[in-house]
Scaffold this motif. Structure first.
Motif, mmCIF file in Angstrom:
data_model
loop_
_atom_site.group_PDB
_atom_site.id
_atom_site.type_symbol
_atom_site.label_atom_id
_atom_site.label_comp_id
_atom_site.label_asym_id
_atom_site.label_seq_id
_atom_site.Cartn_x
_atom_site.Cartn_y
_atom_site.Cartn_z
ATOM 1 N N SER A 277 93.949 -76.807 -49.803
ATOM 2 C CA SER A 277 93.538 -77.691 -48.859
ATOM 3 C C SER A 277 92.623 -77.112 -47.797
ATOM 4 C CB SER A 277 94.915 -77.944 -48.246
ATOM 5 O OG SER A 277 95.986 -78.563 -48.943
ATOM 6 N N ILE B 219 93.884 -82.066 -41.790
ATOM 7 C CA ILE B 219 94.278 -81.496 -42.964
ATOM 8 C C ILE B 219 94.076 -82.423 -44.272
ATOM 9 C CG2 ILE B 219 96.725 -81.575 -42.917
ATOM 10 C CD1 ILE B 219 96.928 -78.822 -44.112
ATOM 11 N N LEU C 269 101.205 -79.429 -50.704
ATOM 12 C CA LEU C 269 100.583 -79.809 -49.255
ATOM 13 C C LEU C 269 101.558 -80.190 -48.619
ATOM 14 C CD1 LEU C 269 98.505 -79.707 -47.125
ATOM 15 C CD2 LEU C 269 97.664 -81.702 -47.961
ATOM 16 N N ASP D 16 103.856 -77.460 -47.479
ATOM 17 C CA ASP D 16 103.241 -76.765 -46.553
ATOM 18 C C ASP D 16 103.441 -77.543 -45.403
ATOM 19 O OD1 ASP D 16 102.425 -75.002 -48.467
ATOM 20 O OD2 ASP D 16 100.545 -75.651 -48.470
ATOM 21 N N SER E 229 97.997 -75.160 -52.533
ATOM 22 C CA SER E 229 97.787 -76.517 -52.516
ATOM 23 C C SER E 229 96.134 -76.752 -52.324
ATOM 24 C CB SER E 229 98.318 -77.081 -51.272
ATOM 25 O OG SER E 229 97.695 -76.645 -49.909
ATOM 26 N N PHE F 89 97.653 -72.284 -47.243
ATOM 27 C CA PHE F 89 97.264 -73.248 -48.194
ATOM 28 C C PHE F 89 96.645 -72.854 -49.724
ATOM 29 C CE2 PHE F 89 95.884 -74.682 -43.973
ATOM 30 C CZ PHE F 89 97.142 -75.602 -43.649
#
Length: 343
Positions: free
Chosen positions: A297, A318, A258, A261, A295, A292
């Motif tokens: 998320s 997020i 994440l 990202d 991750s 995402f």
């Protein structure tokens, strides 16, 4: 899939599994559910319901012989059909109002405070997309603050007001600020920042600006305080909050992805641009968006608007897919409305 496709028994068990997951992140088994207050089903009956829910792709077992947790599809079905969104308290609303308040402040300062506030209230990372600044400029003025400093006030045609403080050259007479303001306003009228800056740069270089050297320096200082960037920028705050609830190595790896990202701001900005036309809060869960997919998320965002309901940016939070949607959705929604009024 619609929530109406589930019978009453399946809906009750499904809700309990999802709410348990959002509350503590752990898989829940049939025996635990059978002991839940108000559940009049045996563990065997619950296992049968769970098997049906698993077959439809709404829940799964993350480990052998473990309980069940919702899939991303299950979370989407829950958020769209079963989630009971809470209301903010008067104290929470007042806190957001106060922390974001400040009529006439620089837009970036308002948005910076809003993102820091959201990350703290939601215990997630927060982000805000700062809108483009390529609207034609309407007015510019130098306001003296002292013998050494002046405030540059710029108003664009879309109503955005921005302020910058600049240093003044020694010995500058007050009339020079008026002259500099008049000169810039005549060049800025009906032009974007970049268009006007190109004209002014040529005139200053060719000494056609009819300005004395001190006034010319004031003009250059005023221009230097604006980048003239016509691309939306992104502010991300509160990454550390994402490390607060790491329980296992796989959680740490998910957070690392994440973070990667979040560093890919161009892709994230593109995602927010796609959500600009949403009416109210928009929710992205896990692999619903490629950004995402690794991750796992969730992103909760809402547009903030001007008084004419024109969208000028996006703000949101997020975090992991098991964020507290019921609390975060109204928090993001109200904060977006507040900064829209202020800006």
């Amino acid at each position: 899939m619609q929530i109406e496709t589930l019978n009453d028994r399946s809906r009750v068990i499904f809700r309990m599994i999802v709410e348990s997951y959002l509350d503590n992140g752990d898989p829940v088994g049939s025996r635990t559910l059978s002991r839940h207050p108000g559940v009049d089903l045996s563990a065997a009956s619950i296992r049968n319901v769970m098997a049906d829910l698993e077959e439809t792709g709404l829940i799964y077992a993350p480990h052998v012989s473990a309980g069940r947790i919702p899939t991303e599809l299950g979370l989407r079905l829950f958020v769209d059909g079963l989630l009971e969104i809470g209301n903010l308290t008067e104290e929470e609303r007042a806190n957001i109002d106060i922390r974001c308040a400040g009529q006439g402040r620089r837009r970036e300062d308002v948005l910076e405070d809003a993102t820091n506030l959201l990350s703290g209230l939601c215990q997630c990372a927060s982000l805000v997309m700062v809108p483009k600044t390529n609207a034609p400029l309407k007015h510019l003025e130098f306001v003296p603050l002292s013998a050494e400093k002046a405030l540059v006030v710029v108003v664009s045609e879309d109503g955005v007001v921005e302020n910058r403080v600049i240093d003044l050259p020694p010995g500058l007479p007050p009339s020079s600020l008026v002259q500099a303001s008049n000169y810039l306003n005549s060049r800025f009228k009906n032009r974007t920042f970049e268009e006007a800056r190109a004209i002014i740069a040529r005139e200053l270089a060719d000494q056609k600006a009819e300005l004395d050297s001190l006034t010319g320096k004031v003009v250059e200082q005023g221009l230097a305080t604006w980048t003239g960037d016509d691309k939306p920028s992104l502010i991300v705050r509160g990454r550390g909050n994402l490390l607060e609830d790491v329980r296992a190595i796989e959680d740490l790896e998910r957070i690392r992805r994440l973070f990667d990202d979040l560093e890919t701001k161009l892709d994230l900005t593109r995602l927010l641009e796609k959500a600009r036309d949403a009416e109210g809060v928009k929710i992205f869960i896990g692999s619903e968006n490629n950004l995402f997919s690794l991750s796992g998320s969730s992103l909760v965002v809402s547009p903030y608007m001007k008084g004419d309901n024109k969208i000028i940016g996006m703000i949101g939070v997020i975090g992991p897919t098991r964020i507290n949607y019921a609390r975060i959705i109204p928090m993001v929604d109200y904060t977006a409305k507040v900064i829209g009024r202020i800006l």
